[in-house]
Design a protein around this motif. Sequence first.
Motif, PDB file in Angstrom:
ATOM      1  N   ALA A 193       9.090 -10.146  69.804  1.00  8.39           N
ATOM      2  CA  ALA A 193      10.152 -10.231  71.157  1.00  8.39           C
ATOM      3  C   ALA A 193       9.120  -8.819  72.787  1.00  8.39           C
ATOM      4  O   ALA A 193       8.841  -8.031  71.958  1.00  8.39           O
ATOM      5  CB  ALA A 193      11.443  -9.556  71.278  1.00  8.39           C
ATOM      6  N   PRO A 194       9.323  -9.444  73.577  1.00  7.52           N
ATOM      7  CA  PRO A 194       9.086  -7.989  74.711  1.00  7.52           C
ATOM      8  C   PRO A 194       9.694  -7.328  74.122  1.00  7.52           C
ATOM      9  O   PRO A 194      10.858  -7.407  74.813  1.00  7.52           O
ATOM     10  CB  PRO A 194       8.913  -9.039  75.711  1.00  7.52           C
ATOM     11  N   ALA A 195       8.727  -5.652  74.548  1.00  3.69           N
ATOM     12  CA  ALA A 195      10.048  -4.132  74.715  1.00  3.69           C
ATOM     13  C   ALA A 195       9.197  -3.721  75.381  1.00  3.69           C
ATOM     14  O   ALA A 195       8.692  -2.590  74.676  1.00  3.69           O
ATOM     15  CB  ALA A 195       9.545  -4.725  72.974  1.00  3.69           C
TER      16      ALA A 195
ATOM     17  N   CYS B 278       3.655   5.480  79.701  1.00  7.32           N
ATOM     18  CA  CYS B 278       3.298   5.854  80.519  1.00  7.32           C
ATOM     19  C   CYS B 278       1.679   4.717  80.980  1.00  7.32           C
ATOM     20  O   CYS B 278       0.789   4.176  79.625  1.00  7.32           O
ATOM     21  CB  CYS B 278       2.433   7.202  80.363  1.00  7.32           C
ATOM     22  N   ASN B 279       1.295   3.884  82.047  1.00  7.55           N
ATOM     23  CA  ASN B 279       0.337   3.627  81.947  1.00  7.55           C
ATOM     24  C   ASN B 279      -1.097   3.833  82.989  1.00  7.55           C
ATOM     25  O   ASN B 279      -2.584   3.627  83.059  1.00  7.55           O
ATOM     26  CB  ASN B 279       0.615   2.507  83.460  1.00  7.55           C
ATOM     27  N   LEU B 280      -0.958   5.938  82.709  1.00  9.62           N
ATOM     28  CA  LEU B 280      -2.379   5.962  83.189  1.00  9.62           C
ATOM     29  C   LEU B 280      -2.461   7.647  82.268  1.00  9.62           C
ATOM     30  O   LEU B 280      -1.256   8.450  82.479  1.00  9.62           O
ATOM     31  CB  LEU B 280      -2.250   6.715  84.760  1.00  9.62           C
ATOM     32  N   CYS B 281      -3.613   7.488  81.582  1.00  6.01           N
ATOM     33  CA  CYS B 281      -3.811   8.807  80.547  1.00  6.01           C
ATOM     34  C   CYS B 281      -5.386   9.171  80.949  1.00  6.01           C
ATOM     35  O   CYS B 281      -6.373   8.571  81.647  1.00  6.01           O
ATOM     36  CB  CYS B 281      -3.919   8.795  79.563  1.00  6.01           C
TER      37      CYS B 281
ATOM     38  N   ILE C  68      -5.055  -2.792  77.101  1.00  5.07           N
ATOM     39  CA  ILE C  68      -4.329  -1.881  76.488  1.00  5.07           C
ATOM     40  C   ILE C  68      -2.642  -2.486  76.631  1.00  5.07           C
ATOM     41  O   ILE C  68      -2.188  -1.189  77.463  1.00  5.07           O
ATOM     42  CB  ILE C  68      -4.468  -0.661  76.021  1.00  5.07           C
ATOM     43  N   PRO C  69      -1.973  -3.408  76.216  1.00  5.35           N
ATOM     44  CA  PRO C  69      -0.403  -2.941  75.893  1.00  5.35           C
ATOM     45  C   PRO C  69       0.338  -2.389  75.497  1.00  5.35           C
ATOM     46  O   PRO C  69       1.636  -2.444  74.473  1.00  5.35           O
ATOM     47  CB  PRO C  69      -0.633  -4.420  75.647  1.00  5.35           C
ATOM     48  N   ASP C  70       0.325  -1.000  76.429  1.00  2.44           N
ATOM     49  CA  ASP C  70       1.162  -0.035  75.122  1.00  2.44           C
ATOM     50  C   ASP C  70       0.837   1.097  76.160  1.00  2.44           C
ATOM     51  O   ASP C  70      -0.351   1.452  76.993  1.00  2.44           O
ATOM     52  CB  ASP C  70       0.501   0.088  73.888  1.00  2.44           C
ATOM     53  N   ASP C  71       1.253   1.937  75.293  1.00  2.00           N
ATOM     54  CA  ASP C  71       1.742   3.111  76.373  1.00  2.00           C
ATOM     55  C   ASP C  71       0.727   3.959  75.926  1.00  2.00           C
ATOM     56  O   ASP C  71      -0.456   4.459  74.902  1.00  2.00           O
ATOM     57  CB  ASP C  71       2.726   4.182  75.463  1.00  2.00           C
TER      58      ASP C  71
ATOM     59  N   TYR D  11     -12.149  10.089  81.306  1.00  2.00           N
ATOM     60  CA  TYR D  11     -12.374   9.152  82.330  1.00  2.00           C
ATOM     61  C   TYR D  11     -10.561   8.849  82.678  1.00  2.00           C
ATOM     62  O   TYR D  11     -10.104   9.087  81.561  1.00  2.00           O
ATOM     63  CB  TYR D  11     -12.881   8.016  82.504  1.00  2.00           C
ATOM     64  N   GLU D  12     -10.249   8.730  83.503  1.00  2.00           N
ATOM     65  CA  GLU D  12      -8.694   7.965  83.421  1.00  2.00           C
ATOM     66  C   GLU D  12      -8.706   6.316  82.934  1.00  2.00           C
ATOM     67  O   GLU D  12      -9.515   5.724  82.862  1.00  2.00           O
ATOM     68  CB  GLU D  12      -8.888   7.500  84.984  1.00  2.00           C
ATOM     69  N   LEU D  13      -7.803   6.750  81.452  1.00  2.26           N
ATOM     70  CA  LEU D  13      -7.496   5.151  81.159  1.00  2.26           C
ATOM     71  C   LEU D  13      -6.358   4.703  81.799  1.00  2.26           C
ATOM     72  O   LEU D  13      -5.176   4.775  81.688  1.00  2.26           O
ATOM     73  CB  LEU D  13      -7.564   5.625  79.813  1.00  2.26           C
ATOM     74  N   HIS D  14      -6.349   3.719  81.687  1.00  5.65           N
ATOM     75  CA  HIS D  14      -5.326   2.271  82.294  1.00  5.65           C
ATOM     76  C   HIS D  14      -4.367   1.408  81.173  1.00  5.65           C
ATOM     77  O   HIS D  14      -5.490   0.954  80.816  1.00  5.65           O
ATOM     78  CB  HIS D  14      -5.887   1.568  83.923  1.00  5.65           C
ATOM     79  N   THR D  15      -3.506   1.490  81.101  1.00  7.76           N
ATOM     80  CA  THR D  15      -2.701   0.742  80.355  1.00  7.76           C
ATOM     81  C   THR D  15      -1.987   0.095  80.747  1.00  7.76           C
ATOM     82  O   THR D  15      -0.862   0.090  81.802  1.00  7.76           O
ATOM     83  CB  THR D  15      -2.338   1.810  78.667  1.00  7.76           C
ATOM     84  N   ARG D  16      -1.456  -1.170  80.035  1.00  3.93           N
ATOM     85  CA  ARG D  16       0.373  -2.163  80.082  1.00  3.93           C
ATOM     86  C   ARG D  16       1.266  -1.448  79.457  1.00  3.93           C
ATOM     87  O   ARG D  16       1.379  -2.762  78.404  1.00  3.93           O
ATOM     88  CB  ARG D  16      -0.432  -3.081  81.220  1.00  3.93           C
ATOM     89  N   PRO D  17       2.007  -0.640  79.354  1.00  4.63           N
ATOM     90  CA  PRO D  17       2.795  -0.832  78.701  1.00  4.63           C
ATOM     91  C   PRO D  17       3.898  -1.362  79.045  1.00  4.63           C
ATOM     92  O   PRO D  17       5.126  -1.272  78.218  1.00  4.63           O
ATOM     93  CB  PRO D  17       3.660   0.971  78.635  1.00  4.63           C
ATOM     94  N   ASP D  18       4.149  -1.837  79.962  1.00  2.00           N
ATOM     95  CA  ASP D  18       5.047  -3.428  80.236  1.00  2.00           C
ATOM     96  C   ASP D  18       4.962  -4.038  79.710  1.00  2.00           C
ATOM     97  O   ASP D  18       6.157  -5.066  80.057  1.00  2.00           O
ATOM     98  CB  ASP D  18       5.323  -3.789  81.986  1.00  2.00           C
ATOM     99  N   LEU D  19       3.714  -4.285  79.182  1.00  2.00           N
ATOM    100  CA  LEU D  19       3.422  -5.417  78.393  1.00  2.00           C
ATOM    101  C   LEU D  19       3.517  -5.404  76.913  1.00  2.00           C
ATOM    102  O   LEU D  19       2.696  -6.252  75.986  1.00  2.00           O
ATOM    103  CB  LEU D  19       2.320  -6.476  78.824  1.00  2.00           C
ATOM    104  N   TYR D  20       4.240  -4.715  76.950  1.00  2.00           N
ATOM    105  CA  TYR D  20       5.019  -4.025  75.163  1.00  2.00           C
ATOM    106  C   TYR D  20       5.197  -5.492  74.460  1.00  2.00           C
ATOM    107  O   TYR D  20       6.795  -5.610  75.066  1.00  2.00           O
ATOM    108  CB  TYR D  20       4.661  -2.273  74.880  1.00  2.00           C
TER     109      TYR D  20
END
Length: 352
Positions: free
Chosen positions: A198-200, A205-208, A332-335, A182-191
């Motif tokens: 602190a925001p970093a 990548c946002n699609l695996c 998932i706030p990460d790569d 399945y396509e996994l969508h995450t939010r690396p911009d929220l890491y």
Amino acid sequence: MQMLIRKSPWFFLMLIMFSCIDPYAVEVEEGVQLLTIDGMVTSGKGPHVIRLTRSDTYGSVFEGLVRPVSNATVIVRDNEGVVTFFAEDKDDRGMYYSPDEFSAIVGRSYTLQIQLTDGKVYTSLPEKIESEIAIQDIYFRSETSPVEGEINLASGVGIYVDVEDPAGQNNFYYWRNGPSVYELHTRPDLYVDRETRAPAPKDCCNLCYVQEEVGNYSVFLSNDDVFDGLSTRMKAGFIPDDGLRFVTTFRVDLKQLSITAEAYRFLRLVKQQVGISGSVFDPPPANIRGNMISLDNPNEVVLGYFMAAGEVEERIYINGADLDFRQQDGLIPDDCRVVDDTTLDPPADWLP
């Protein structure tokens, strides 16, 4: 004024009794380690797998409840004398695989034979490969169920198949989920940096793509006692919604297995035991014996069942937008690459 307390003689007797008791050390005999076999051969493509473990019934404070059985000699022999060796995976002990090119032949019977490092030999009763029965069509739909003590419903996707049952013969059906993607969508911009908080945000990548063996979370069986020779629709699987699988596209390969009457009875009993709720209306637990025996000690209890089956496989893509009910999307706030079993590229045969 001083108050005098008069104590009964029974008080002193009880005081003496309880003050003189030494602790009693209970010694529990170590539980018997039962050999467990889990595996099958089918007419589908290989490799096929046999899993060997030992399970403790009790004792050892439940340490190492399931222990892989390594370095065994595992072969499957058909009724025409053809022998196939299963090799152990060096990185996953206790898992024995057939050659990739091996497939069982419809109409032949197969016997599993195992020899352990201590010389003990085990064998199964013969299992016949029944004829494959085609899947006419495959469907999916959202399904929900209440959860005790929770406001939110549990949910998932039920899978159903249409089958044209052959007339004039007893047919036994068993369904298992094969590999899924399945396509996994995450939010690396929220890491967020774990040390400084602190925001970093990350650039990628946002699609695996996640590959997993999702399992079926139940035993899906049927027989044609009431629909012999008729076209019928049957439930063949269920995949729980964890908030990640059905955000966009999910794919699963469903295996429909034609099994023997003996294998069906074993699986039906397993299903009954799994479904016991603990109420007074439950049937008493049964001693589930499989088709494996020890040639050295016929009285030895061996768990599990070696199956042989005719197999057909059907692939289905499930689009989350087509579901009537979905869990809230997981965040998932990460790569996405930090999640296990992910790749950036879809499988070569990804054709949703």
